[in-house]
Design a protein around this motif. Structure first.
Motif, PDB file in Angstrom:
ATOM      1  N   THR A  17      -1.436   1.315  91.632  1.00 49.40           N
ATOM      2  CA  THR A  17      -0.981   0.905  92.962  1.00 49.40           C
ATOM      3  C   THR A  17      -0.665   2.090  93.865  1.00 49.40           C
ATOM      4  OG1 THR A  17       1.260   0.717  92.092  1.00 49.40           O
ATOM      5  CG2 THR A  17      -0.057  -1.299  92.162  1.00 49.40           C
ATOM      6  N   GLY A  18      -0.908   3.315  93.402  1.00 50.52           N
ATOM      7  CA  GLY A  18      -0.686   4.477  94.252  1.00 50.52           C
ATOM      8  C   GLY A  18       0.685   5.095  94.133  1.00 50.52           C
ATOM      9  N   LYS A  19       1.294   5.016  92.940  1.00 52.49           N
ATOM     10  CA  LYS A  19       2.641   5.571  92.772  1.00 52.49           C
ATOM     11  C   LYS A  19       2.648   7.093  92.957  1.00 52.49           C
ATOM     12  CE  LYS A  19       3.728   3.896  88.707  1.00 52.49           C
ATOM     13  NZ  LYS A  19       2.611   2.992  88.339  1.00 52.49           N
ATOM     14  N   THR A  20       1.575   7.768  92.517  1.00 53.50           N
ATOM     15  CA  THR A  20       1.570   9.238  92.578  1.00 53.50           C
ATOM     16  C   THR A  20       1.715   9.731  94.009  1.00 53.50           C
ATOM     17  OG1 THR A  20       0.139   9.276  90.615  1.00 53.50           O
ATOM     18  CG2 THR A  20       0.334  11.309  91.882  1.00 53.50           C
ATOM     19  N   ALA A  21       0.952   9.159  94.916  1.00 56.28           N
ATOM     20  CA  ALA A  21       1.066   9.576  96.322  1.00 56.28           C
ATOM     21  C   ALA A  21       2.413   9.194  96.918  1.00 56.28           C
ATOM     22  CB  ALA A  21      -0.064   8.958  97.143  1.00 56.28           C
ATOM     23  N   SER A  22       3.088   8.210  96.320  1.00 57.40           N
ATOM     24  CA  SER A  22       4.393   7.780  96.836  1.00 57.40           C
ATOM     25  C   SER A  22       5.432   8.886  96.740  1.00 57.40           C
ATOM     26  CB  SER A  22       4.886   6.539  96.083  1.00 57.40           C
ATOM     27  OG  SER A  22       4.020   5.454  96.272  1.00 57.40           O
ATOM     28  N   LEU A  51       8.183  15.275  86.096  1.00 58.50           N
ATOM     29  CA  LEU A  51       8.020  15.052  84.656  1.00 58.50           C
ATOM     30  C   LEU A  51       7.017  13.930  84.432  1.00 58.50           C
ATOM     31  CD1 LEU A  51      11.741  15.199  83.445  1.00 58.50           C
ATOM     32  CD2 LEU A  51       9.994  16.980  83.246  1.00 58.50           C
ATOM     33  N   ALA A  52       6.050  14.192  83.558  1.00 55.33           N
ATOM     34  CA  ALA A  52       5.020  13.207  83.221  1.00 55.33           C
ATOM     35  C   ALA A  52       4.945  13.088  81.704  1.00 55.33           C
ATOM     36  CB  ALA A  52       3.670  13.620  83.798  1.00 55.33           C
ATOM     37  N   PRO A  53       4.606  11.918  81.174  1.00 54.32           N
ATOM     38  CA  PRO A  53       4.641  11.728  79.717  1.00 54.32           C
ATOM     39  C   PRO A  53       3.496  12.397  78.964  1.00 54.32           C
ATOM     40  CG  PRO A  53       3.929   9.717  80.802  1.00 54.32           C
ATOM     41  CD  PRO A  53       4.339  10.658  81.890  1.00 54.32           C
ATOM     42  N   THR A  54       2.339  12.589  79.600  1.00 54.90           N
ATOM     43  CA  THR A  54       1.178  13.133  78.899  1.00 54.90           C
ATOM     44  C   THR A  54       0.578  14.295  79.674  1.00 54.90           C
ATOM     45  OG1 THR A  54      -0.432  11.676  79.985  1.00 54.90           O
ATOM     46  CG2 THR A  54       0.642  10.844  77.986  1.00 54.90           C
ATOM     47  N   ARG A  55      -0.208  15.092  78.955  1.00 53.81           N
ATOM     48  CA  ARG A  55      -0.880  16.232  79.586  1.00 53.81           C
ATOM     49  C   ARG A  55      -1.834  15.766  80.688  1.00 53.81           C
ATOM     50  NH1 ARG A  55      -2.959  19.150  74.010  1.00 53.81           N
ATOM     51  NH2 ARG A  55      -0.955  19.221  72.919  1.00 53.81           N
ATOM     52  N   GLU A  56      -2.571  14.686  80.385  1.00 56.65           N
ATOM     53  CA  GLU A  56      -3.563  14.208  81.348  1.00 56.65           C
ATOM     54  C   GLU A  56      -2.903  13.739  82.642  1.00 56.65           C
ATOM     55  OE1 GLU A  56      -5.486  14.613  77.599  1.00 56.65           O
ATOM     56  OE2 GLU A  56      -3.652  13.533  78.097  1.00 56.65           O
ATOM     57  N   LEU A  57      -1.794  13.019  82.515  1.00 55.18           N
ATOM     58  CA  LEU A  57      -1.115  12.535  83.704  1.00 55.18           C
ATOM     59  C   LEU A  57      -0.520  13.695  84.499  1.00 55.18           C
ATOM     60  CD1 LEU A  57      -0.247  10.242  85.472  1.00 55.18           C
ATOM     61  CD2 LEU A  57       1.697   9.826  83.957  1.00 55.18           C
ATOM     62  N   ALA A  58       0.034  14.680  83.798  1.00 56.71           N
ATOM     63  CA  ALA A  58       0.569  15.853  84.485  1.00 56.71           C
ATOM     64  C   ALA A  58      -0.530  16.596  85.238  1.00 56.71           C
ATOM     65  CB  ALA A  58       1.246  16.784  83.474  1.00 56.71           C
ATOM     66  N   ALA A  59      -1.691  16.731  84.604  1.00 53.18           N
ATOM     67  CA  ALA A  59      -2.812  17.407  85.270  1.00 53.18           C
ATOM     68  C   ALA A  59      -3.273  16.624  86.492  1.00 53.18           C
ATOM     69  CB  ALA A  59      -3.965  17.588  84.291  1.00 53.18           C
ATOM     70  N   GLN A  60      -3.226  15.301  86.415  1.00 56.09           N
ATOM     71  CA  GLN A  60      -3.630  14.486  87.560  1.00 56.09           C
ATOM     72  C   GLN A  60      -2.659  14.638  88.724  1.00 56.09           C
ATOM     73  OE1 GLN A  60      -4.925  10.332  86.912  1.00 56.09           O
ATOM     74  NE2 GLN A  60      -3.366   9.836  88.417  1.00 56.09           N
ATOM     75  N   VAL A  61      -1.362  14.700  88.416  1.00 56.43           N
ATOM     76  CA  VAL A  61      -0.371  14.925  89.472  1.00 56.43           C
ATOM     77  C   VAL A  61      -0.635  16.266  90.156  1.00 56.43           C
ATOM     78  CG1 VAL A  61       2.074  15.298  89.942  1.00 56.43           C
ATOM     79  CG2 VAL A  61       1.380  13.472  88.380  1.00 56.43           C
ATOM     80  N   ALA A  62      -0.976  17.278  89.360  1.00 52.96           N
ATOM     81  CA  ALA A  62      -1.284  18.591  89.934  1.00 52.96           C
ATOM     82  C   ALA A  62      -2.487  18.514  90.862  1.00 52.96           C
ATOM     83  CB  ALA A  62      -1.537  19.595  88.807  1.00 52.96           C
ATOM     84  N   GLU A  63      -3.488  17.725  90.501  1.00 50.56           N
ATOM     85  CA  GLU A  63      -4.659  17.556  91.364  1.00 50.56           C
ATOM     86  C   GLU A  63      -4.279  16.896  92.683  1.00 50.56           C
ATOM     87  OE1 GLU A  63      -7.579  15.425  89.174  1.00 50.56           O
ATOM     88  OE2 GLU A  63      -7.828  16.978  87.649  1.00 50.56           O
ATOM     89  N   ASN A  64      -3.358  15.939  92.631  1.00 46.92           N
ATOM     90  CA  ASN A  64      -2.898  15.290  93.859  1.00 46.92           C
ATOM     91  C   ASN A  64      -2.214  16.291  94.787  1.00 46.92           C
ATOM     92  OD1 ASN A  64      -2.747  11.989  94.174  1.00 46.92           O
ATOM     93  ND2 ASN A  64      -3.185  12.662  92.084  1.00 46.92           N
ATOM     94  N   PHE A  65      -1.410  17.179  94.203  1.00 49.51           N
ATOM     95  CA  PHE A  65      -0.775  18.203  95.030  1.00 49.51           C
ATOM     96  C   PHE A  65      -1.819  19.125  95.660  1.00 49.51           C
ATOM     97  CE2 PHE A  65       3.331  17.138  93.133  1.00 49.51           C
ATOM     98  CZ  PHE A  65       4.169  17.327  94.222  1.00 49.51           C
TER      99      PHE A  65
END
Length: 470
Positions: free
Chosen positions: A50-55, A79-93
């Protein structure tokens, strides 16, 4: 209808949003971003996709645009639970902050400490980390969290499932009390609610969907599976999966296949590749470099089937996944929602198919209770014709045995007859008794037994008086 231009984001952030092609925020973005820009704590509850990362990334970039980080003292923490999710947050930034001079560091396992230390030493505005690796750096004295102004906890319910809650509580104790906290979760388990009551101050609560609900754009189905024999469960279940894949035809452009156990991830991926399907595994035991290559290949369309454990169930943003297959029914009902949320994203149609073995029926009941609806049952896709039975051949008559010739008179006994005429002896030379046989005193079974009355000792034949006289 609300537009991104109405949310009062920074001009450089708005420019990046326009270049990315977004005009209208999702419901959670429309409600969470204004509260975050006002400096309030935010508790966001929404299903995956639902777009929480951009929120939280968009208001963070706007607020951090002014100021500069000090060495080893990040200004914000995600803080993110997994490496993949953390990497995705970094891509959003990277996407939304390309016109803003902000530095970031990604602290995840499988990467050299030396490279991460070098980034921290320079000072970072945004620190994105998994809990374990963050605490590793802190305990080594390479990191201070006393200047964190904004803290984000993403996928909190997944943190709970993975046992990170003690780490999260410790990290909360290391950051300033005056920080702003943005807390996002798809479900609100009692333990999650306890943490939010403890560490969030009068949060703005945003709930855009009923907790743990599946998107209406996802078509669901379940195959009730029963193996012909217990030792054939794995092979027949994999055969059923291939049949389900084939039945989708051209509608299936790519798919994620979820398994409960890592060993099954490897087994299913190997089986698919053996039968000509373009598949690769991804789970927590693989090297980070291999996981990254596999995920990048799937995102780029070079890999058609991604066979995954729940490490890939949360937050991975691959917008165009057409199908999700659950090789197993998830042990936790909430995981079903997160798994199938990999398809049907951003308003697209998707399809989720699950295989339910007899041992998984209890878990299926839990999933349907959570969804408050029954998942449609599918017919058996394995429609191979039964093997043609060969006509039974006529029975071959048993050969007639010839009558044994009668022995000639006075002919010597055969060796077999001679052997049977000898008494059987056991160990120690003792006679062996056959069933129901009693050996005679002489040890030969062919001799008649001599009993009382056949021959009597003389003293018994004498009368009582005669024996007294003698």
């Amino acid at each position: 209808m609300t537009k991104f231009s109405d949310l009062k984001l920074g001009p450089k952030v708005q420019k990046a949003i326009d270049e990315a092609g977004y005009t209208e925020p999702t419901p959670i973005q429309a409600q969470a971003i204004p509260a975050a820009l006002d400096g309030r704590d935010v508790l966001g509850i929404a299903q995956t996709g639902t777009g929480k990362t951009a929120s939280f990334t968009l208001p963070m970039i706007t607020q951090l645009a002014r100021g500069r980080a000090k060495a080893r003292m990040p200004r914000s923490l995600v803080l993110a639970p997994t490496r993949e999710l953390a990497a995705q947050v970094a891509e959003n930034f990277d996407t939304y902050a390309k016109h803003v001079k902000l530095t970031k560091a990604l602290l995840i396992g499988g990467v050299s400490f030396k490279e991460q230390d070098a980034l921290i030493d320079k000072g970072v505005d945004v620190l994105i980390a998994t809990p374990g690796r963050l605490l590793d750096h802190f305990e080594r004295g390479k990191l201070l969290l006393t200047d964190v102004k904004i803290m984000v906890v993403d996928e909190a319910d997944r943190m709970l499932d993975m046992g990170f809650i003690p780490d999260i509580e410790r990290i909360f104790s290391l950051v300033p009390f005056t920080r702003q906290t943005l807390f996002f979760s798809a479900t609100m388990a009692p333990e999650i609610e306890r943490i939010t009551n403890t560490f969030l101050s009068s949060p703005h609560r945003v709930e855009v969907a009923r907790q743990a609900t599946a998107s209406e754009t996802i078509e669901q189905g379940v195959l009730m599976f029963k193996a012909s024999r217990r030792d054939r469960t794995s092979s027949e279940k994999q055969r059923a999966l291939r049949a389900l894949i084939d039945a989708e035809g051209d509608r299936l452009t790519n798919a994620i296949i979820f398994c409960n156990r890592k060993i099954d991830v490897d087994s299913v991926a190997k089986s698919l590749k053996k039968h000509g399907y373009d598949a690769a595994p991804i789970h927590g035991d693989l090297e980070q470099s291999q996981r990254t290559r596999t995920l990048d290949g799937f995102r780029a369309g070079d890999l058609k089937f991604l066979v995954a454990s729940d490490v890939a169930a949360r937050g991975l943003d691959v917008p165009s996944v057409s199908h999700v297959f659950n090789f197993d029914v998830p042990s936790h009902a909430e995981d079903y929602v997160h798994r199938i949320g990999r398809t049907g994203r951003a308003g697209r149609d998707g399809k989720a198919i699950m295989i339910c073995a007899s041992s998984d029926e209890k878990n299926l009941v839990d999933v349907e209770r959570l969804l408050q609806t029954e998942i449609p049952r599918l017919g058996d896709p394995v429609s191979e014709p039964a093997p043609v039975s060969e006509p039974a051949s006529e029975p071959v008559p048993a050969p007639q045995s010839m009558p044994a010739p009668e022995p000639e008179p006075d002919s010597p006994p055969s060796q077999a007859e001679a052997d049977t005429s000898k008494p059987k002896r056991g160990r120690g030379g003792r006679n062996r008794k056959g069933p129901g046989e009693k050996p005679s005193q002489s040890g030969r079974r062919d001799e008649p037994v001599v009993g009382m009355g056949d021959h009597l000792p003389g003293f018994i034949e004498k009368s009582f008086e005669e024996r007294l006289a003698s």
